[in-house]
Design a protein around this motif. Structure first.
Motif, PDB file in Angstrom:
ATOM      1  N   ILE A  61     -13.672 -15.023  -1.424  1.00  0.00           N
ATOM      2  CA  ILE A  61     -12.631 -14.429  -0.571  1.00  0.00           C
ATOM      3  C   ILE A  61     -11.519 -13.838  -1.435  1.00  0.00           C
ATOM      4  CG2 ILE A  61     -10.838 -14.942   1.130  1.00  0.00           C
ATOM      5  CD1 ILE A  61     -12.736 -17.077   2.271  1.00  0.00           C
ATOM      6  N   ALA A  62     -11.116 -14.576  -2.480  1.00  0.00           N
ATOM      7  CA  ALA A  62     -10.085 -14.080  -3.392  1.00  0.00           C
ATOM      8  C   ALA A  62     -10.546 -12.793  -4.069  1.00  0.00           C
ATOM      9  CB  ALA A  62      -9.756 -15.147  -4.439  1.00  0.00           C
ATOM     10  N   LEU A  63     -11.808 -12.739  -4.450  1.00  0.00           N
ATOM     11  CA  LEU A  63     -12.368 -11.536  -5.073  1.00  0.00           C
ATOM     12  C   LEU A  63     -12.293 -10.350  -4.130  1.00  0.00           C
ATOM     13  CD1 LEU A  63     -14.055 -10.017  -7.235  1.00  0.00           C
ATOM     14  CD2 LEU A  63     -16.107 -10.984  -6.152  1.00  0.00           C
ATOM     15  N   PHE A  64     -12.671 -10.567  -2.870  1.00  0.00           N
ATOM     16  CA  PHE A  64     -12.655  -9.493  -1.880  1.00  0.00           C
ATOM     17  C   PHE A  64     -11.242  -8.929  -1.712  1.00  0.00           C
ATOM     18  CE2 PHE A  64     -11.892  -8.236   2.552  1.00  0.00           C
ATOM     19  CZ  PHE A  64     -12.840  -7.224   2.692  1.00  0.00           C
ATOM     20  N   TYR A  65     -10.264  -9.781  -1.549  1.00  0.00           N
ATOM     21  CA  TYR A  65      -8.888  -9.325  -1.310  1.00  0.00           C
ATOM     22  C   TYR A  65      -8.270  -8.722  -2.570  1.00  0.00           C
ATOM     23  CZ  TYR A  65      -8.598 -11.076   3.438  1.00  0.00           C
ATOM     24  OH  TYR A  65      -8.796 -11.256   4.792  1.00  0.00           O
ATOM     25  N   TYR A  66      -8.605  -9.272  -3.732  1.00  0.00           N
ATOM     26  CA  TYR A  66      -8.027  -8.739  -4.975  1.00  0.00           C
ATOM     27  C   TYR A  66      -8.568  -7.353  -5.283  1.00  0.00           C
ATOM     28  CZ  TYR A  66      -5.979  -8.844  -9.659  1.00  0.00           C
ATOM     29  OH  TYR A  66      -5.228  -8.560 -10.785  1.00  0.00           O
ATOM     30  N   ARG A  67      -9.825  -7.121  -4.967  1.00  0.00           N
ATOM     31  CA  ARG A  67     -10.392  -5.784  -5.156  1.00  0.00           C
ATOM     32  C   ARG A  67      -9.642  -4.776  -4.281  1.00  0.00           C
ATOM     33  NH1 ARG A  67     -14.756  -4.323  -3.653  1.00  0.00           N
ATOM     34  NH2 ARG A  67     -15.536  -3.029  -5.354  1.00  0.00           N
ATOM     35  N   HIS A  68      -9.412  -5.141  -3.041  1.00  0.00           N
ATOM     36  CA  HIS A  68      -8.674  -4.252  -2.132  1.00  0.00           C
ATOM     37  C   HIS A  68      -7.252  -4.030  -2.642  1.00  0.00           C
ATOM     38  CE1 HIS A  68      -7.154  -2.504   1.599  1.00  0.00           C
ATOM     39  NE2 HIS A  68      -6.180  -3.405   1.585  1.00  0.00           N
ATOM     40  N   TRP A  69      -6.598  -5.093  -3.064  1.00  0.00           N
ATOM     41  CA  TRP A  69      -5.226  -5.009  -3.568  1.00  0.00           C
ATOM     42  C   TRP A  69      -5.142  -4.124  -4.814  1.00  0.00           C
ATOM     43  CZ3 TRP A  69      -2.952  -6.694  -8.153  1.00  0.00           C
ATOM     44  CH2 TRP A  69      -1.548  -6.766  -8.159  1.00  0.00           C
ATOM     45  N   SER A  70      -6.099  -4.272  -5.717  1.00  0.00           N
ATOM     46  CA  SER A  70      -6.112  -3.480  -6.951  1.00  0.00           C
ATOM     47  C   SER A  70      -6.298  -1.992  -6.666  1.00  0.00           C
ATOM     48  CB  SER A  70      -7.233  -3.954  -7.881  1.00  0.00           C
ATOM     49  OG  SER A  70      -7.053  -5.291  -8.255  1.00  0.00           O
ATOM     50  N   ASN A  71      -7.229  -1.686  -5.782  1.00  0.00           N
ATOM     51  CA  ASN A  71      -7.464  -0.276  -5.439  1.00  0.00           C
ATOM     52  C   ASN A  71      -6.242   0.342  -4.770  1.00  0.00           C
ATOM     53  OD1 ASN A  71     -10.123   0.279  -6.374  1.00  0.00           O
ATOM     54  ND2 ASN A  71     -10.957  -0.950  -4.700  1.00  0.00           N
ATOM     55  N   LYS A  72      -5.579  -0.427  -3.929  1.00  0.00           N
ATOM     56  CA  LYS A  72      -4.420   0.084  -3.211  1.00  0.00           C
ATOM     57  C   LYS A  72      -3.230   0.325  -4.140  1.00  0.00           C
ATOM     58  CE  LYS A  72      -1.167  -1.116   0.496  1.00  0.00           C
ATOM     59  NZ  LYS A  72      -0.792  -2.137   1.511  1.00  0.00           N
ATOM     60  N   ASN A  73      -3.005  -0.601  -5.067  1.00  0.00           N
ATOM     61  CA  ASN A  73      -1.795  -0.547  -5.887  1.00  0.00           C
ATOM     62  C   ASN A  73      -1.993   0.044  -7.278  1.00  0.00           C
ATOM     63  OD1 ASN A  73       0.329  -2.081  -4.216  1.00  0.00           O
ATOM     64  ND2 ASN A  73      -1.451  -3.436  -4.128  1.00  0.00           N
ATOM     65  N   PHE A  74      -3.223   0.043  -7.790  1.00  0.00           N
ATOM     66  CA  PHE A  74      -3.455   0.522  -9.148  1.00  0.00           C
ATOM     67  C   PHE A  74      -4.623   1.511  -9.251  1.00  0.00           C
ATOM     68  CE2 PHE A  74      -1.291  -3.535  -9.588  1.00  0.00           C
ATOM     69  CZ  PHE A  74      -0.324  -3.264 -10.543  1.00  0.00           C
ATOM     70  N   ALA A  75      -5.274   1.789  -8.146  1.00  0.00           N
ATOM     71  CA  ALA A  75      -6.403   2.729  -8.120  1.00  0.00           C
ATOM     72  C   ALA A  75      -7.546   2.305  -9.029  1.00  0.00           C
ATOM     73  CB  ALA A  75      -5.931   4.137  -8.499  1.00  0.00           C
ATOM     74  N   GLY A  76      -7.741   0.998  -9.187  1.00  0.00           N
ATOM     75  CA  GLY A  76      -8.852   0.540  -9.995  1.00  0.00           C
ATOM     76  C   GLY A  76      -8.530  -0.714 -10.786  1.00  0.00           C
ATOM     77  N   MET A  77      -9.282  -0.911 -11.859  1.00  0.00           N
ATOM     78  CA  MET A  77      -9.216  -2.132 -12.657  1.00  0.00           C
ATOM     79  C   MET A  77      -8.722  -1.820 -14.068  1.00  0.00           C
ATOM     80  SD  MET A  77     -11.278  -3.467 -15.344  1.00  0.00           S
ATOM     81  CE  MET A  77     -12.774  -2.528 -15.073  1.00  0.00           C
ATOM     82  N   THR A  78      -7.949  -2.748 -14.636  1.00  0.00           N
ATOM     83  CA  THR A  78      -7.525  -2.672 -16.032  1.00  0.00           C
ATOM     84  C   THR A  78      -7.690  -4.050 -16.664  1.00  0.00           C
ATOM     85  OG1 THR A  78      -5.210  -3.305 -15.739  1.00  0.00           O
ATOM     86  CG2 THR A  78      -5.760  -0.974 -15.379  1.00  0.00           C
ATOM     87  N   GLY A  79      -7.526  -4.127 -17.978  1.00  0.00           N
ATOM     88  CA  GLY A  79      -7.615  -5.414 -18.647  1.00  0.00           C
ATOM     89  C   GLY A  79      -6.538  -6.384 -18.185  1.00  0.00           C
TER      90      GLY A  79
END
Length: 255
Positions: free
Chosen positions: A215-233
């Motif tokens: 569940i944390a993974l699902f929400y964090y992916r959404h949060w990252s895309n919304k606020n940072f447009a993707g993933m970083t280190g």
């Protein structure tokens, strides 16, 4: 086998404070092996925690509060603080309340802002508090390995299923070289081992934590895309630290 040995050494070199002073190859197979073996670092951190607790129980006899503080400091030392640094940078960027481009710029800034300091102080206080409570309640020592393991599996799934928000940085560099299939297979194997162990010994709390991790993974992916447009280190490090905290909190407060 050679690639897995190199991958393990790369894990220790990049994600721990152990001095692996060798120039290692970074081929696709080596990088893939590094990520496949990354959850095994939980055995290192877990063994360090359990070793200290054993010494404390039979010799030092420190209070649970001081023991919890030493555990947190020790884990930062073992990992070189790499994930904690990511948590600080991510907090600085997010709480700036700027647009995505500016937030990514803040992530690259080596300076620490007020929001990062406040966030990491709150984070460390909560982590010390949760570990203090775990020691008071004499929680099964298995969780000192299981929770970091689940957190790293979550981090791997996040890494492999997200696009890079930047074209520069280690995360983007490794993202271009890793074979997603191998990492996903490794995550499935780790998941089956955790689920199988939980069912075999009747540790149903572990199954609940596995579900919370997803569940944390699902929400964090959404949060990252919304606020940072993707993933970083930095976002990867922040997710690891945040997942650990959520799992400890869930275990102590709700299970």
């Amino acid at each position: 086998m050679k690639h897995f040995v190199t991958g393990l050494l790369l894990c220790l070199q990049f994600f721990s404070a152990l001095p692996v002073k060798r120039e290692l190859s970074l081929t696709t197979k080596d990088v893939t092996a590094m990520y496949m073996l990354m959850p095994l670092l939980s055995l290192l951190t877990g063994a360090t925690s359990l070793g200290f607790l054993a010494i404390n129980n039979y010799w030092l006899e420190l209070s649970p509060l001081l023991a919890a503080i030493i555990l947190v400091v020790t884990m930062i030392g073992v990992t070189g603080g790499i994930h904690t640094d990511g948590f600080i940078d991510t907090s600085d960027a997010f709480f700036s309340y700027r647009d995505q481009e500016k937030r990514l710029t803040i992530l690259e800034d080596p300076r620490v802002g007020a929001f990062g300091v406040l966030a990491v102080v709150c984070f460390l206080l909560l982590k010390v508090g949760f570990l203090y409570e775990a020691l008071l309640r004499e929680v099964n020592i298995f969780y000192f390995i299981a929770i970091p393991l689940l957190s790293r599996v979550a981090m791997l799934l996040y890494f492999i299923t997200m696009k890079s928000a930047k074209t520069s940085g280690l995360a983007a560099y490794f993202k271009e070289r890793v074979q997603a299939k191998g990492v996903i297979i490794a995550c499935i194997i780790y998941s089956l081992l955790v689920i199988g162990y939980a069912v075999y010994v009747g540790e149903w709390s572990l199954l609940a934590l596995y579900g919370i991790m997803l569940i944390a993974l699902f929400y964090y992916r959404h949060w990252s895309n919304k606020n940072f447009a993707g993933m970083t280190g930095d976002l990867l490090g922040a997710f690891y630290e945040g997942t650990e905290l959520i799992l400890w909190g869930t275990l102590l407060l709700f299970i």
